[in-house]
Design a protein around this motif. Structure first.
Motif, PDB file in Angstrom:
ATOM      1  N   TYR A   1      21.238 -27.358 -21.258  1.00  0.00           N
ATOM      2  CA  TYR A   1      22.742 -27.566 -20.766  1.00  0.00           C
ATOM      3  C   TYR A   1      23.083 -27.185 -19.872  1.00  0.00           C
ATOM      4  O   TYR A   1      22.390 -26.776 -18.958  1.00  0.00           O
ATOM      5  N   VAL A   2      24.311 -27.430 -20.145  1.00  0.00           N
ATOM      6  CA  VAL A   2      25.015 -27.246 -18.631  1.00  0.00           C
ATOM      7  C   VAL A   2      26.724 -26.862 -19.062  1.00  0.00           C
ATOM      8  O   VAL A   2      26.930 -26.953 -20.199  1.00  0.00           O
ATOM      9  N   ALA A   3      26.630 -25.185 -18.849  1.00  0.00           N
ATOM     10  CA  ALA A   3      28.218 -24.041 -19.530  1.00  0.00           C
ATOM     11  C   ALA A   3      28.452 -24.024 -18.072  1.00  0.00           C
ATOM     12  O   ALA A   3      28.563 -24.024 -16.622  1.00  0.00           O
ATOM     13  N   VAL A   4      29.843 -23.625 -18.132  1.00  0.00           N
ATOM     14  CA  VAL A   4      30.622 -23.449 -16.567  1.00  0.00           C
ATOM     15  C   VAL A   4      31.268 -22.423 -17.676  1.00  0.00           C
ATOM     16  O   VAL A   4      32.179 -21.947 -18.965  1.00  0.00           O
ATOM     17  N   HIS A   5      31.655 -21.360 -17.256  1.00  0.00           N
ATOM     18  CA  HIS A   5      32.179 -19.741 -17.284  1.00  0.00           C
ATOM     19  C   HIS A   5      32.814 -19.148 -16.542  1.00  0.00           C
ATOM     20  O   HIS A   5      33.539 -19.044 -15.549  1.00  0.00           O
ATOM     21  N   ALA A   6      34.535 -19.772 -17.364  1.00  0.00           N
ATOM     22  CA  ALA A   6      35.341 -19.475 -16.875  1.00  0.00           C
ATOM     23  C   ALA A   6      35.961 -18.231 -16.648  1.00  0.00           C
ATOM     24  O   ALA A   6      36.889 -17.489 -18.158  1.00  0.00           O
ATOM     25  N   HIS A   7      36.417 -16.820 -15.689  1.00  0.00           N
ATOM     26  CA  HIS A   7      37.154 -15.564 -15.914  1.00  0.00           C
ATOM     27  C   HIS A   7      38.594 -15.668 -15.643  1.00  0.00           C
ATOM     28  O   HIS A   7      38.969 -16.093 -14.544  1.00  0.00           O
ATOM     29  N   GLY A   8      39.266 -14.556 -16.151  1.00  0.00           N
ATOM     30  CA  GLY A   8      40.575 -14.361 -15.603  1.00  0.00           C
ATOM     31  C   GLY A   8      41.088 -13.509 -16.375  1.00  0.00           C
ATOM     32  O   GLY A   8      41.607 -13.154 -18.025  1.00  0.00           O
ATOM     33  N   PRO A   9      42.675 -12.573 -15.572  1.00  0.00           N
ATOM     34  CA  PRO A   9      43.283 -11.798 -16.786  1.00  0.00           C
ATOM     35  C   PRO A   9      44.358 -13.116 -17.857  1.00  0.00           C
ATOM     36  O   PRO A   9      44.964 -13.915 -17.741  1.00  0.00           O
ATOM     37  N   VAL A  10      44.059 -12.434 -18.587  1.00  0.00           N
ATOM     38  CA  VAL A  10      44.654 -13.372 -20.122  1.00  0.00           C
ATOM     39  C   VAL A  10      46.478 -13.089 -19.853  1.00  0.00           C
ATOM     40  O   VAL A  10      46.839 -12.023 -20.190  1.00  0.00           O
TER      41      VAL A  10
ATOM     42  N   ILE B   1      48.501 -19.406 -24.321  1.00  0.00           N
ATOM     43  CA  ILE B   1      47.715 -18.937 -23.489  1.00  0.00           C
ATOM     44  C   ILE B   1      47.434 -19.634 -22.274  1.00  0.00           C
ATOM     45  O   ILE B   1      47.981 -20.057 -21.867  1.00  0.00           O
ATOM     46  N   ARG B   2      47.787 -18.118 -20.907  1.00  0.00           N
ATOM     47  CA  ARG B   2      47.132 -18.264 -19.616  1.00  0.00           C
ATOM     48  C   ARG B   2      46.486 -17.569 -19.353  1.00  0.00           C
ATOM     49  O   ARG B   2      46.925 -16.500 -19.612  1.00  0.00           O
ATOM     50  N   MET B   3      45.259 -17.998 -18.257  1.00  0.00           N
ATOM     51  CA  MET B   3      44.443 -17.705 -17.579  1.00  0.00           C
ATOM     52  C   MET B   3      44.388 -17.399 -16.046  1.00  0.00           C
ATOM     53  O   MET B   3      43.415 -18.856 -16.353  1.00  0.00           O
ATOM     54  N   PRO B   4      45.175 -17.284 -15.473  1.00  0.00           N
ATOM     55  CA  PRO B   4      44.852 -17.698 -14.134  1.00  0.00           C
ATOM     56  C   PRO B   4      43.001 -17.711 -14.002  1.00  0.00           C
ATOM     57  O   PRO B   4      42.607 -16.161 -13.987  1.00  0.00           O
ATOM     58  N   ILE B   5      42.327 -18.331 -13.796  1.00  0.00           N
ATOM     59  CA  ILE B   5      40.784 -17.981 -13.413  1.00  0.00           C
ATOM     60  C   ILE B   5      40.192 -17.411 -11.831  1.00  0.00           C
ATOM     61  O   ILE B   5      40.957 -17.929 -11.022  1.00  0.00           O
ATOM     62  N   THR B   6      39.160 -16.374 -12.447  1.00  0.00           N
ATOM     63  CA  THR B   6      39.304 -15.458 -10.888  1.00  0.00           C
ATOM     64  C   THR B   6      38.169 -16.141 -10.530  1.00  0.00           C
ATOM     65  O   THR B   6      37.486 -15.975  -8.882  1.00  0.00           O
ATOM     66  N   ARG B   7      36.805 -16.550 -11.043  1.00  0.00           N
ATOM     67  CA  ARG B   7      35.792 -16.370 -10.796  1.00  0.00           C
ATOM     68  C   ARG B   7      35.317 -17.117 -12.247  1.00  0.00           C
ATOM     69  O   ARG B   7      35.331 -17.639 -13.022  1.00  0.00           O
TER      70      ARG B   7
END
Length: 208
Positions: free
Chosen positions: A104-113, A161-167
């Motif tokens: 599989y291929v996956a991307v996890h995006a993290h950030g403040p919501v 929803i707005r989530m700036p990606i930090t990681r």
């Protein structure tokens, strides 16, 4: 996301391609009431910030949009995936020491919501998200095709929803840890699958 070195995808172009191609993501937040998750179409504005900003919307009745997030949110974007049978491995004939797995291929995006209900911002998000999925159609439908008062009424039923990606974490598990002989047979087996996702996965197995 657990990612052994062999499967780590750190190529920014590859990660962005996965983000763009994903039709549906999973938006997850930890809250005082427990973990909340909603499958959603999301888009990334790559022009904002170092890694981009995730945008989308929830139904106003969805408690996730009315419950404060604890720490960062998580958006999971999936690419092609496929079941891998041990029958394809050359190693099966040699030793029999093989087991099934999943590629599989996956991307996890993290950030403040941030959740918001400003009508002007909601209209921008809805319009952009619609255009992302309509632009490939021969006769794209536009938000402006509907009566303005109808659209305004619909906007009152959602939360943005707005989530700036930090990681960003990228993972591409496509049999890289197998021998060339095993990888070649995996790619050949997937290429004959009736499932479109598995045929897409076939092209991602490194055989050169």
């Amino acid at each position: 996301m657990y990612t052994p070195p062999a499967f780590r995808d750190e190529d920014r172009d590859s990660i962005r391609a996965t983000l763009r191609a994903a039709r549906l993501a999973h938006f997850i937040t930890a809250t005082a009431e427990g973990v909340m998750a909603t499958p959603l179409p999301l888009y990334i504005d790559q022009k904002e910030g170092e890694h981009g900003v995730v945008y989308g919307h929830l139904a106003k009745a969805n408690p996730q949009g009315r419950t404060a997030a604890i720490g960062d949110g998580l958006a999971i974007f999936m690419g092609p995936d496929a079941y891998i049978t041990p029958s394809w491995y050359a190693t099966k004939q040699e030793t029999g020491k093989v087991v099934p797995t999943w590629n599989y291929v996956a991307v996890h995006a993290h950030g403040p919501v941030e959740f918001f209900d400003d009508p002007a911002r909601l209209l921008q998000v809805v319009t952009r998200l619609t255009d992302v999925h309509e632009d490939e159609r021969a006769a794209p439908w536009r938000v402006s095709d509907a009566p303005a008062d109808f659209i305004q009424a619909q906007l009152r039923g959602i939360i943005g929803i707005r989530m700036p990606i930090t990681r960003l974490e990228g993972k591409r598990k496509m049999s890289q840890n197998r021998s060339l002989a095993d990888r070649s047979q995996v790619a050949a087996g997937l290429a004959e699958s009736p499932r479109p996702s598995e045929r897409e996965a076939a092209a991602l197995v490194p055989i050169a």
